[in-house]
Design a protein around this motif. Structure first.
Motif, PDB file in Angstrom:
ATOM      1  N   THR A 105      -3.042  -8.488  -1.830  1.00 32.36           N
ATOM      2  CA  THR A 105      -3.246  -7.347  -1.188  1.00 32.36           C
ATOM      3  C   THR A 105      -2.584  -7.491   0.875  1.00 32.36           C
ATOM      4  O   THR A 105      -2.919  -6.495   1.062  1.00 32.36           O
ATOM      5  CB  THR A 105      -4.585  -7.269  -0.812  1.00 32.36           C
ATOM      6  OG1 THR A 105      -5.798  -8.645  -0.249  1.00 32.36           O
ATOM      7  CG2 THR A 105      -5.719  -6.558  -2.453  1.00 32.36           C
ATOM      8  N   SER A 106      -1.840  -8.900   0.879  1.00 32.87           N
ATOM      9  CA  SER A 106      -1.468  -9.105   2.104  1.00 32.87           C
ATOM     10  C   SER A 106       0.210  -8.403   2.050  1.00 32.87           C
ATOM     11  O   SER A 106       0.543  -8.139   0.723  1.00 32.87           O
ATOM     12  CB  SER A 106      -1.687 -10.715   1.962  1.00 32.87           C
ATOM     13  OG  SER A 106      -0.489 -10.672   1.105  1.00 32.87           O
ATOM     14  N   PRO A 118       0.936   0.175  -0.945  1.00 35.70           N
ATOM     15  CA  PRO A 118      -0.569  -0.177  -0.943  1.00 35.70           C
ATOM     16  C   PRO A 118      -1.231   0.706  -1.913  1.00 35.70           C
ATOM     17  O   PRO A 118      -2.035   0.225  -3.398  1.00 35.70           O
ATOM     18  CB  PRO A 118      -0.541   0.312   0.411  1.00 35.70           C
ATOM     19  CG  PRO A 118       0.387  -0.787   1.160  1.00 35.70           C
ATOM     20  CD  PRO A 118       1.364   0.430   0.365  1.00 35.70           C
ATOM     21  N   CYS A 143      -8.669 -10.262  -4.259  1.00 31.59           N
ATOM     22  CA  CYS A 143      -7.444 -10.071  -3.729  1.00 31.59           C
ATOM     23  C   CYS A 143      -7.190 -10.997  -2.973  1.00 31.59           C
ATOM     24  O   CYS A 143      -7.272 -11.580  -2.055  1.00 31.59           O
ATOM     25  CB  CYS A 143      -8.886  -8.976  -1.904  1.00 31.59           C
ATOM     26  SG  CYS A 143      -9.565  -8.304  -2.462  1.00 31.59           S
ATOM     27  N   ASP A 145      -4.764 -13.835  -1.504  1.00 34.09           N
ATOM     28  CA  ASP A 145      -3.977 -13.610   0.034  1.00 34.09           C
ATOM     29  C   ASP A 145      -4.945 -13.372   1.085  1.00 34.09           C
ATOM     30  O   ASP A 145      -4.257 -12.335   1.897  1.00 34.09           O
ATOM     31  CB  ASP A 145      -2.411 -13.190   0.230  1.00 34.09           C
ATOM     32  CG  ASP A 145      -2.445 -14.135   1.020  1.00 34.09           C
ATOM     33  OD1 ASP A 145      -2.915 -14.983   1.658  1.00 34.09           O
ATOM     34  OD2 ASP A 145      -0.630 -13.970   1.663  1.00 34.09           O
ATOM     35  N   ALA A 146      -6.595 -12.996   0.566  1.00 34.90           N
ATOM     36  CA  ALA A 146      -7.690 -12.474   1.518  1.00 34.90           C
ATOM     37  C   ALA A 146      -7.096 -12.345   2.828  1.00 34.90           C
ATOM     38  O   ALA A 146      -7.276 -12.348   3.729  1.00 34.90           O
ATOM     39  CB  ALA A 146      -8.569 -12.055   0.823  1.00 34.90           C
ATOM     40  N   ARG A 148      -4.946 -13.147   4.753  1.00 35.94           N
ATOM     41  CA  ARG A 148      -3.653 -12.798   5.837  1.00 35.94           C
ATOM     42  C   ARG A 148      -3.524 -11.360   5.398  1.00 35.94           C
ATOM     43  O   ARG A 148      -2.820 -10.950   5.454  1.00 35.94           O
ATOM     44  CB  ARG A 148      -2.436 -13.776   5.742  1.00 35.94           C
ATOM     45  CG  ARG A 148      -2.043 -14.953   6.121  1.00 35.94           C
ATOM     46  CD  ARG A 148      -1.022 -15.676   5.340  1.00 35.94           C
ATOM     47  NE  ARG A 148      -0.882 -15.567   4.646  1.00 35.94           N
ATOM     48  CZ  ARG A 148       0.648 -15.612   3.671  1.00 35.94           C
ATOM     49  NH1 ARG A 148       1.425 -16.006   4.315  1.00 35.94           N
ATOM     50  NH2 ARG A 148       1.090 -15.857   2.442  1.00 35.94           N
ATOM     51  N   SER A 149      -5.137 -10.481   4.681  1.00 35.36           N
ATOM     52  CA  SER A 149      -4.602  -9.483   4.379  1.00 35.36           C
ATOM     53  C   SER A 149      -5.180  -8.751   5.335  1.00 35.36           C
ATOM     54  O   SER A 149      -5.622  -8.893   5.879  1.00 35.36           O
ATOM     55  CB  SER A 149      -5.575  -8.650   2.958  1.00 35.36           C
ATOM     56  OG  SER A 149      -4.871  -9.424   1.363  1.00 35.36           O
ATOM     57  N   ASP A 150      -5.162  -6.832   5.478  1.00 32.86           N
ATOM     58  CA  ASP A 150      -5.559  -5.901   6.389  1.00 32.86           C
ATOM     59  C   ASP A 150      -6.550  -6.194   5.919  1.00 32.86           C
ATOM     60  O   ASP A 150      -7.143  -5.828   4.832  1.00 32.86           O
ATOM     61  CB  ASP A 150      -4.654  -5.289   6.659  1.00 32.86           C
ATOM     62  CG  ASP A 150      -5.698  -3.599   7.617  1.00 32.86           C
ATOM     63  OD1 ASP A 150      -5.393  -4.118   8.779  1.00 32.86           O
ATOM     64  OD2 ASP A 150      -5.540  -3.410   7.367  1.00 32.86           O
ATOM     65  N   MET A 154      -8.537  -4.276   2.856  1.00 35.74           N
ATOM     66  CA  MET A 154      -9.321  -3.941   1.876  1.00 35.74           C
ATOM     67  C   MET A 154     -10.613  -4.570   1.681  1.00 35.74           C
ATOM     68  O   MET A 154     -10.841  -3.280   0.755  1.00 35.74           O
ATOM     69  CB  MET A 154      -9.625  -5.899   2.249  1.00 35.74           C
ATOM     70  CG  MET A 154      -8.437  -7.274   1.847  1.00 35.74           C
ATOM     71  SD  MET A 154      -9.077  -8.624   1.196  1.00 35.74           S
ATOM     72  CE  MET A 154      -9.510  -8.616   3.596  1.00 35.74           C
TER      73      MET A 154
END
Ligand code: KIV
Ligand code: ZN
Length: 521
Positions: A105-106, A118, A143, A145-146, A148-150, A154
């Motif tokens: 999700t990043s 996305p 998710c 790489d949560a 480094r995700s927005d 998320m």
């Protein structure tokens, strides 16, 4: 004791993320032994593997699913129908089963790895969870790489997958980048957002050495599941170590008094030793909780303090993790079968009569040459016996010629079915000569990628535990083999033949693992 304590679920991923440690691959029998120890340890969820990765992984997950009764058995799956079907089929016979599906999700993963917008990522995630629910009601969504995700994105995807049926939401710090305060803030915000509609979980990698600290901060901020591995095994610098998380929760009840785990901490040391023996990856000596020096007091001042009052320098009792310091000297050559059986029982090995007889025979061979036998010797002996795959090739004898004249050579006798063959060869060194002779007899050409020898327990006459990594076919993954003996060369020959036997037992199931995470549905 506070009776309102909430359970923090322990999700062990030693057999999946841990197996992704360089050099940690295991055969099916080894994985089953580890799964059984994890169940004794009391882990809530065992991530048994990634069923779609190869037929060998599928086989291991399904055999574990059929064996385990208390813990939930889980398979990882990318957000792809084919992966989810493989996961669902592999866990079909588990008493409690979970599918763990994930998609990144990043921004960096979505743009460069997945090459997806996305909206497409959300669509895939929802489809994956809906399809997984056709196999089980217990579906975890990660998710990837949560860390480094927005957080806004998320929330969107998490809301969608919960509506689709996800019951656990995992927020991995896949690259081990975040600090405890940042993980705490992310978990707090996601817990508030989800309002108890799903369990929030964390999965922290250890690239900056913060995996355990991040997991503990997550607990204080609403995480009710923690993903971790024994000895901190895992990709690159590994995952948060189970033993450190569990013992911190238990030792610091002044901070974590509202929480408890289902872990029987007395099974921590046996679990750590089993995994070190099987993978050949020893925890560093100063590793917290399970390192060889974790309870050693070296300086005079510390020794004096501990003798006067243990708690002066000890915050955990070794007995709490199943390390019985008083009882490490076990048996000698006069010990009988009953004492041996009793020792096995104390160490947690439940064996049938055949296994007992075989183990006792091997114990007597060792006891003939080695004066004192310690718990760790018995553990290594039992691990090598219980995890041995079908013995297609069996080492009968090994003789080394004098290499002082400059030409190392070996004579080896091997039994295969009803045929016993002896041959000899020279090599660049003694080990090379031994392995070349084995190749000549068996007809398989192994390429030695790694060779490691560690000593079990202590003393001049310590057992040698040799681990080799051998490639038998360029298009297939390398295989790990282990050998145990008082003689290092004998242990080396056993390890090399062990790798070959393991290879043969997995023939046809060893296709290379999937690497493309953007494969289409
Ligand atoms: O580190 C990671 O993101 C993972 C996921 C598959 C959960 O291992
Ligand atoms: Zn991971």
């Amino acid at each position: 004791m506070n009776h309102e304590q909430e359970i923090i679920k322990i999700f062990d991923t030693t057999l999946r993320d841990g197996e992704q440690s360089p050099g940690a691959s295991m055969n099916t029998e080894e994985k089953i032994q580890i799964a059984m120890q994890l169940e004794r340890l009391g882990v809530d969820i065992i991530e048994a593997g990634f069923a779609a990765a190869s037929p060998g992984d599928f086989d291991a997950v399904s055999k574990i699913a059929a064996r385990i009764t208390h813990s939930t058995v889980c398979s990882l799956a990318r957000a792809l129908d084919s992966d989810i079907k493989a996961a669902g089929d592999a866990i079909a016979h588990a008493r409690h089963k979970r599918i763990h599906t994930f998609i990144a999700t990043s921004p960096i993963h979505m743009e460069y790895k997945l090459k997806m917008k996305p909206e497409e990522v959300i669509r895939r995630a929802v489809r994956a969870v809906e399809y997984a629910r056709e196999f089980t009601d217990d579906v975890e969504f990660s998710c990837e790489d949560a860390g480094r995700s927005d957080i806004g994105f998320m929330k969107e995807i998490v809301d969608a997958v919960i509506n689709a049926g996800a019951t656990t939401i995992n927020l991995p710090d896949t690259v081990g980048y975040r600090l405890p305060s940042e993980i705490g803030a992310m978990v707090r915000e996601m817990s508030r957002f989800t309002e108890g509609r799903a369990i929030i979980s964390v999965h922290n990698h250890n690239d900056l050495g913060l995996g355990v600290a991040n997991s503990l901060e997550a607990v204080l901020n609403g995480a009710r599941q923690v993903e971790c591995t024994i000895n901190g095994l895992g990709e690159r610098a590994g995952n948060a170590a189970l033993e450190e998380i569990v013992m911190t929760l238990k030792t610091r009840q002044d901070i974590f008094g509202a929480y408890k785990t289902n872990i029987n901490t007395k099974e921590i040391y046996p679990a750590s030793r089993l995994i070190a023996n099987i993978t050949g990856i020893e925890p560093q000596p100063n590793k917290a909780i399970v390192g060889k020096n974790a309870f050693a007091h070296e300086s005079g001042i510390h020794q004096d303090g501990v003798l006067k009052h243990k708690e002066t320098y000890e915050i955990i009792s070794p007995a709490d993790i199943g390390l019985d310091m008083e009882d490490t000297l076990v048996l000698g050559k006069h010990s009988g079968r009953a004492a041996f059986r009793d020792k096995l029982h104390k160490l947690g090995f439940e064996v049938n009569d055949d296994d007992l007889n075989n183990a006792f025979e091997r114990f007597k061979e060792i006891a003939d040459k080695k004066k004192e036998i310690y718990d760790d010797d018995v553990r290594a002996l039992m691990t090598s016996q219980m995890t041995a795959v079908n013995k297609a090739f069996e080492l009968v004898s090994l003789q080394l010629m004098d290499c002082s004249a400059g030409v190392p050579s070996a004579a080896v006798t091997i039994k295969h079915e009803d045929t016993v063959t002896t041959d000899a060869a020279i090599g660049d060194g003694t080990i090379d000569a031994v392995f070349k002779t084995i190749d000549r007899i068996t007809g398989y050409q192994g390429k030695l990628l790694d060779y490691k020898v560690t000593s079990v327990s202590k003393g001049k006459d310590a057992l040698a535990n040799v681990t080799v990594k051998v490639m038998f076919n360029e298009n297939e993954p390398a295989i790990i083999g282990h050998g145990l003996s008082l003689d290092t060369m004998m242990a080396s020959a056993r390890a090399y033949i062990g790798a070959l036997n393991s290879y043969l037992s997995m023939e046809g199931m060893l296709k290379l693992r999937h690497t493309d995470s953007s494969e289409t549905v």
